[in-house]
Design an enzyme around this catalytic site. Structure first.
Site, PDB file in Angstrom:
ATOM      1  N   ASP A 122       0.821  -1.218   0.000  1.00  0.00           N
ATOM      2  CA  ASP A 122       0.000   0.000   0.000  1.00  0.00           C
ATOM      3  C   ASP A 122       0.853   1.265   0.000  1.00  0.00           C
ATOM      4  O   ASP A 122       0.442   2.290   0.529  1.00  0.00           O
ATOM      5  CB  ASP A 122      -0.951   0.018   1.212  1.00  0.00           C
ATOM      6  CG  ASP A 122      -1.756  -1.257   1.348  1.00  0.00           C
ATOM      7  OD1 ASP A 122      -2.332  -1.677   0.336  1.00  0.00           O
ATOM      8  OD2 ASP A 122      -1.796  -1.824   2.455  1.00  0.00           O
ATOM      9  N   LYS A 169       2.140   2.181  -5.128  1.00  0.00           N
ATOM     10  CA  LYS A 169       2.837   1.660  -6.310  1.00  0.00           C
ATOM     11  C   LYS A 169       2.087   1.954  -7.598  1.00  0.00           C
ATOM     12  O   LYS A 169       2.694   2.053  -8.657  1.00  0.00           O
ATOM     13  CB  LYS A 169       3.038   0.145  -6.174  1.00  0.00           C
ATOM     14  CG  LYS A 169       4.017  -0.271  -5.080  1.00  0.00           C
ATOM     15  CD  LYS A 169       4.301  -1.768  -5.101  1.00  0.00           C
ATOM     16  CE  LYS A 169       3.126  -2.594  -4.647  1.00  0.00           C
ATOM     17  NZ  LYS A 169       2.761  -2.388  -3.233  1.00  0.00           N
ATOM     18  N   GLY A 213      -3.571  -5.146  -4.865  1.00  0.00           N
ATOM     19  CA  GLY A 213      -3.977  -4.427  -6.066  1.00  0.00           C
ATOM     20  C   GLY A 213      -3.309  -3.090  -6.209  1.00  0.00           C
ATOM     21  O   GLY A 213      -2.644  -2.595  -5.301  1.00  0.00           O
ATOM     22  N   HIS A 214      -3.470  -2.528  -7.391  1.00  0.00           N
ATOM     23  CA  HIS A 214      -2.956  -1.194  -7.687  1.00  0.00           C
ATOM     24  C   HIS A 214      -4.109  -0.315  -8.146  1.00  0.00           C
ATOM     25  O   HIS A 214      -4.989  -0.764  -8.879  1.00  0.00           O
ATOM     26  CB  HIS A 214      -1.910  -1.249  -8.809  1.00  0.00           C
ATOM     27  CG  HIS A 214      -0.664  -1.970  -8.435  1.00  0.00           C
ATOM     28  ND1 HIS A 214       0.140  -2.599  -9.355  1.00  0.00           N
ATOM     29  CD2 HIS A 214      -0.072  -2.174  -7.238  1.00  0.00           C
ATOM     30  CE1 HIS A 214       1.168  -3.151  -8.742  1.00  0.00           C
ATOM     31  NE2 HIS A 214       1.066  -2.899  -7.459  1.00  0.00           N
ATOM     32  N   GLN A 267       1.932  -6.289  -2.976  1.00  0.00           N
ATOM     33  CA  GLN A 267       2.214  -6.250  -1.538  1.00  0.00           C
ATOM     34  C   GLN A 267       3.547  -5.555  -1.259  1.00  0.00           C
ATOM     35  O   GLN A 267       3.956  -4.684  -2.011  1.00  0.00           O
ATOM     36  CB  GLN A 267       2.153  -7.666  -0.950  1.00  0.00           C
ATOM     37  CG  GLN A 267       0.768  -8.251  -1.024  1.00  0.00           C
ATOM     38  CD  GLN A 267       0.728  -9.646  -1.592  1.00  0.00           C
ATOM     39  OE1 GLN A 267       1.600 -10.081  -2.314  1.00  0.00           O
ATOM     40  NE2 GLN A 267      -0.323 -10.358  -1.272  1.00  0.00           N
TER      41      GLN A 267
END
Length: 429
Positions: free
Chosen positions: A13, A16, A40-41, A223
């Site tokens: 988090d 990215k 996720g992004h 991650q």
């Protein structure tokens, strides 16, 4: 030209999404090399926001996107994500998405087992997303996984299902759960096979060809390095290797394919789920950071725990991932603080440590040793050059560089793409 690995240098988090999107525009190929759809992004492109949990970020820009063998793939989640992107105007075809034939699959029985464990009251709760990631990796290591290539031979699939269920049905019986009939699992896989098989490829050969042709390859981690199964805060970690070296294993290319490692690093620290967090703030300052930083999980929506920047932890990930430079994000969230604290070491039983001890018991008891840095009143938000930053904010950045032993290559001052100060382009090493 260089090939770049992007990893999170904390517990994930770190922001990215924006950085990998910026890099993916320059890349020819984007590779996801570990994890599942539990991370996720968030990509903000123009006035459109894309929330990806499995697909590589290059997909929204039409770049060749590859899901490597180090990923565990939920085929139904993949189909759903492709459908969601289609609703946003992004068409995913086999021309731009390729999936390694030896990628292990996440099945409904994995999700069942994950959720069953997370509902336990015996103190073994890890804080997973309940999406079956861990159990799927267990089956991979146990050599009983169903892999993507197995869907191409439905006649041989039944015997593999039998081997898998001999393990899982024993677990289910032991937990008072009904057994799964082989035909039920067969239908679950047969129904999705024609939807995902068009994307299957020999990714090792594909990436080797692209590399030899001089294509720029971006390896995209999910991650953060502190969630690595070996080098993270075990057992409160994910079930895969999240450090940069996993890019080679999880894609099938050798380590000499990696030219630069960029560590995405938040200007403070956050964590989702259970586990030690030495600099966590349980006061108004922690709440203020969380609210200003909109600290909620991309995939789960869970609120993130917030705390001061931990230089001791980031120093560790600099070592374990071989990070060449960092992208420092969310500096603007610290605007307006009179004093900002940075953890430089830990204290435990009267001794000082420059790293987080590996013992779970020790990790839970260490006390952070802080260095106080004067804050700044001006705004860093939307800054696009060093001249736009308050002098004290620059001092904070420089002190972080000194403490972690790595330079800032990119400084991000908002989620907006152009609000970035570029010191060094990782693709041009």
């Amino acid at each position: 030209m260089a090939n770049v690995v992007v990893v999170g240098s904390q517990w994930g988090d770190e922001g990215k999404g924006k950085i990998v999107d910026w890099l993916s525009e320059q890349a020819d190929v984007v590779v996801r090399f570990q994890g599942g759809h539990n991370a996720g992004h968030t990509l903000v492109i123009g006035n459109q926001t894309y929330k990806l949990s499995l697909l590589p970020s290059g997909i929204v820009r039409g770049k060749l996107s590859v899901i490597g063998n180090g990923v565990v793939l939920d085929p139904h989640a993949l189909v759903a994500e492709i459908g969601k992107l289609a609703e946003q105007g992004v068409t995913v075809t086999p021309k731009i998405l390729r999936i390694a034939e030896n990628t292990p699959l996440i099945l409904s029985l994995h999700r069942d087992l994950d959720r069953l464990r997370e509902s336990a009251t015996d103190g073994t709760r890890i804080g997973t997303t309940g999406r079956g990631i861990g159990p799927a990796y267990e089956d991979k290591v146990g050599r009983r996984a169903i892999r993507l290539m197995d869907l191409a031979d439905l006649d041989a699939l039944r015997s593999k299902i039998g081997r898998l269920l001999s393990h899982h049905n024993a677990l289910r019986r032991g937990n008072g759960q009904p057994e799964i009939a082989p035909e039920t699992l067969y239908q679950e896989l047969a129904s999705v096979a024609p939807l995902v098989l068009p994307y299957m490829d020999n990714v090792v050969a594909l990436l080797d060809k692209k590399r030899r042709a001089g294509n720029r390859i971006l390896f995209e981690g999910a991650q953060g390095a502190l969630l690595d199964i070996d080098h993270g805060t075990y057992p409160y970690v994910t079930s895969s290797n999240t450090v940069a070296g996993a890019a080679a294993i999880g894609s099938g290319l050798g380590p000499n394919a990696i030219d630069y490692v960029l560590g995405i690093t938040k200007a403070y620290t956050t964590r989702v789920g259970e586990g030690p967090f030495p600099t966590e703030l349980h006061d108004e300052i922690g709440r203020r950071i969380g609210e200003r930083g909109h600290e909620f999980g991309t995939v789960t929506g869970r609120p993130r725990r917030c705390g001061w920047f931990d230089a001791a932890l980031v120093r560790q990930t600099i070592r374990t991932s071989g990070i060449d430079g960092i992208a420092l994000t969310k500096l603007d969230i610290l605007d307006g603080f009179d004093t900002i604290k940075v953890c430089v070491r830990y204290r435990l039983d009267g001794e000082e440590y420059d790293h987080l001890p590996a013992s779970q018991a020790a990790q839970e008891r260490v006390e952070p040793i802080y260095e106080e840095i004067e804050g700044w009143k001006g705004s860093t938000a939307h800054a696009r050059s060093w001249a736009d930053l308050p002098a004290q904010a620059i001092k904070y950045v420089r002190r972080i560089e000194e403490l972690i032993g790595a330079p800032v290559a990119i400084l991000s001052t908002s989620p907006e793409r152009d609000d970035t100060i570029l010191v060094r382009n990782p693709f041009q090493v």
